[in-house]
Design an enzyme around this catalytic site. Structure first.
Site: not given
Length: 227
Positions: A19, A42, A44, A46, A75, A77, A146, A184
């Site tokens: 990540s 990866h 992330d 957010m 990913h 979120m 998760m 993850d």
């Protein structure tokens, strides 16, 4: 644990997806080069609404895409991710994972990702029953478990996650055995093999990779733990 038992260690090679949330963004290109021995990067994303933190968005993904040949595993979120699927696809995502809790139209979001020519993933938070993703399993390329509550790096692994991985692997093997099963949150060399034995095929790790001695050593430690 004996590896000659009915459920030997990983039947398939386990991918590693560091990540980049844990990397040093002032050296993004170098940090991506350091994990060149991994399988995916990866990413992330957010939004400060779906999760209590804001990370980064399209410009960082586009910069990462320019700096690395690794597949970009994004990913999201974020609330109502369908608003941004095309933008993330165009910025360089190879796979896009969305949360069942974040949209009222999860099937449509999965379909949109596929129509954009990308691999489609679904995920759910630790407190969401696994049944929430079961209707989607035949249609996705990836399911993400998760193993911490999303929003921050460096959290401790939630032990009940291992059984969730095992259950999902059984369901996937019935309807979509080729799908990746990703984990993850709190993944370390200490639990990597346990997760692989439970059926995970891809492990996301942030702090465990980008530790004091840098990404390359972190990737190797995980590889060694899985060997």
């Amino acid at each position: 644990m004996s590896h000659s038992s009915a459920s030997p260690a990983p039947a398939r090679a386990v991918k590693l997806a560091p990540s980049i949330l844990s990397c040093d963004f002032s050296r993004l290109g170098e940090e991506l080069q350091a994990i060149a021995g991994a399988d995916w990067a990866h990413v992330d994303v957010m939004d400060g609404a779906f999760v209590p933190n804001i990370s980064f968005g399209l410009p960082i993904l586009a910069a990462a895409r320019r700096a690395s040949n690794l597949p970009m595993d994004v990913h999201l979120m974020i609330e109502r991710p369908e608003r941004y699927l095309r933008d993330f696809a165009e910025a360089g995502a190879d796979s896009i994972t969305v949360h069942v809790e974040a949209t009222q139209h999860i099937h449509r979001a999965v379909q949109q990702i596929k129509e954009l020519g990308k691999k489609a993933g679904v995920t759910l938070n630790p407190g969401t029953p696994l049944e929430a993703v079961r209707p989607l399993l035949a249609d996705v390329d990836l399911v993400l478990v998760m193993s911490v509550n999303p929003g921050f790096g460096g959290q401790k692994f939630i032990p009940a996650s291992t059984e969730r991985v095992r259950t999902l692997r059984g369901w996937l093997d019935e309807v979509n055995p080729q799908a990746e099963l990703q984990v993850d949150g709190g993944v370390t060399p200490a639990n990597a093999r346990l997760l692989a034995e439970a059926g995970a095929t891809c492990l996301v790790a942030g702090s465990a990779v980008y530790g004091a001695d840098g990404g390359a050593a972190g990737v190797q430690r995980l590889r060694d733990a899985l060997a």
